[in-house]
Enzyme design. Structure first.
Site, PDB file in Angstrom:
ATOM      1  NE  ARG A 197      -0.693   0.587   4.974  1.00  0.00           N
ATOM      2  CZ  ARG A 197      -0.330  -0.248   5.941  1.00  0.00           C
ATOM      3  NH1 ARG A 197      -0.432  -1.550   5.748  1.00  0.00           N
ATOM      4  NH2 ARG A 197       0.135   0.210   7.080  1.00  0.00           N
ATOM      5  CG  ASN A 198       3.466   2.231   2.421  1.00  0.00           C
ATOM      6  OD1 ASN A 198       2.861   3.274   2.602  1.00  0.00           O
ATOM      7  ND2 ASN A 198       3.563   1.284   3.351  1.00  0.00           N
ATOM      8  CG  ASP A 291       3.566  -4.381  11.620  1.00  0.00           C
ATOM      9  OD1 ASP A 291       2.768  -5.168  12.146  1.00  0.00           O
ATOM     10  OD2 ASP A 291       3.435  -3.145  11.688  1.00  0.00           O
ATOM     11  CB  ALA A 293      -1.801  -6.580   6.558  1.00  0.00           C
TER      12      ALA A 293
END
Length: 401
Positions: A197-198, A291, A293
């Site tokens: 998501r980055n 880590d 999600a």
């Protein structure tokens, strides 16, 4: 020749989207149906059901499935499933046996129809404690569940929309049928999915290259759904990833694509869901780093690794579990806890949160943190944001180390 993993618990993808005359006929029927508005998360789930990404589901879960998924990570019939896929409402008038048109609350577009087979009260706190391991309202996933309606509605769905994703994202947006066809054409049998998501920093690049060493290819798979405030939009993220692939990866080893879901930030359980639907997309492996999600410090850095060993999930897609990665000055390159013998002061720990923090504060980004081509694209994006509109990126939990 390519021999891809089969869809989850099925011999074929369960594609619930209608097309052609059948679609037109169903759309006309919606004019006389009661309307049910859905949230962004439910919208993404519907599009995923439509394209077969949630095979073998045929709609939203009934109470027995919902409860079993919460407590046992399996549907009531025993099929593995780690996170509830549900549709909620506060509408007291909707009844079992009624057919409704599901409308996306943000644009009033008709997305699907559903024949209501069940209407049931839900224990939101139970769901949060089981799925997120917390009922803290500050957790973004908990906040979404707590904001749901009073009832869940279950039933088979007919999906009537592509959600606008193909028009908005073009070739970046690919369905499971399309990624499977791509892998077959490339004669890839082993494919590792990289969830993001980055934008990708050096640690992400390192993870993808480890996977390329042992698989035929990597699919960098970005969420195109809604994110939390301060995250970088999908179009900017995609452009930066394209620059990284073009300049630092061998041709024909990487596919960049996107999928329509919102993040749930459910840590270990979401890692399992990521593996499950990547199996439907044709991937044999899922890269699971630090880590995965997660958000804040709600989960341990390797809880998502451990959960794959704690349960018999029956998935054909397996995790590639990779230790904490970083730049080491003494190693003069990327390394991990398993390969670097040096001390903490020699290591630059990388994270998406740290990168966003540096960029949002207009601070220097070291060359060993992110590639210059990536930083240039991201700086242009941040330079256009008004100071009053910027979201302060707080470094918490593992990202603060």
């Amino acid at each position: 020749m390519s021999q891809l993993v089969p869809p989850h618990a099925s011999n074929e993808l369960k594609i619930l989207a209608l097309g052609g005359d059948t679609l037109n006929s169903e759309l006309k029927k919606t004019d006389s149906m009661d309307k049910l508005f859905c949230s962004s998360r439910e919208f993404g789930d519907l599009i995923m059901l439509g394209i077969g990404g949630f095979t073998p589901l045929e709609g939203f879960m009934g109470k027995a499935d919902w409860l079993s998924v919460c407590k046992n990570m399996a549907l009531d019939n025993g099929t593995f499933w780690p996170i509830p896929i549900t549709l909620s409402t506060d509408n007291e008038d909707l009844k079992v046996g009624q057919e409704v048109a599901i409308v996306y609350e943000k644009n009033n577009a008709v997305i699907a129809t559903m024949l209501i087979s069940e209407k049931y009260l839900i224990d939101k706190e139970l769901e949060c404690n089981e799925v997120f391991k917390t009922s803290d309202i500050k957790h973004p996933g908990v906040a979404l569940v707590m904001a749901q309606g009073k009832y869940n509605l279950a039933g088979a769905v007919k999906v009537l929309s592509d959600g606008g994703f193909p028009n908005q994202y073009g070739d970046l947006y690919m369905t499971p049928s399309e990624t499977r066809a791509y892998f077959v054409k490339k004669e890839w049998s082993t494919i590792a999915a990289f969830q993001t998501r980055n934008p990708m920093h050096r640690s992400h690049e390192y993870l993808a290259k480890i996977a390329i060493e042992i698989c035929d290819g990597v699919m960098i798979h970005s969420t195109l759904g809604e994110l939390k405030p301060g995250d970088i939009p999908a179009d900017v993220r995609s452009k930066s990833i394209s620059a990284l692939i073009e300049n630092y990866f061998v041709d024909n080893t990487v596919l960049q694509s996107g999928y329509p879901l919102d993040m749930r930030y459910a840590g270990p359980r979401e890692a399992l869901l990521h593996a499950l639907f990547r199996q439907n997309y044709g991937c044999s492996h899922l890269i699971v780093g630090r880590d995965h999600a997660g958000v804040g410090d709600y989960y341990g850095p390797f809880d998502a690794h451990n959960i794959f060993d704690e349960i018999d999930n029956g998935l054909a897609t397996k995790p590639l579990k990779i230790d904490w990665t970083f730049w080491c000055e003494k190693c003069a390159g990327m390394s991990s806890m398993k390969t670097c013998p040096h001390d903490q002061e020699d290591r630059l720990m990388l994270s998406g949160s740290k990168l966003r923090h540096l960029l949002s504060e207009n601070l220097e980004v070291p060359d060993n943190f992110s590639r210059p081509e990536v930083v240039e694209i991201l700086r242009k994006y941040y330079s256009k944001i008004k100071e009053s509109d910027k979201v302060k990126v707080e470094l918490k939990g593992h990202s603060a180390k």
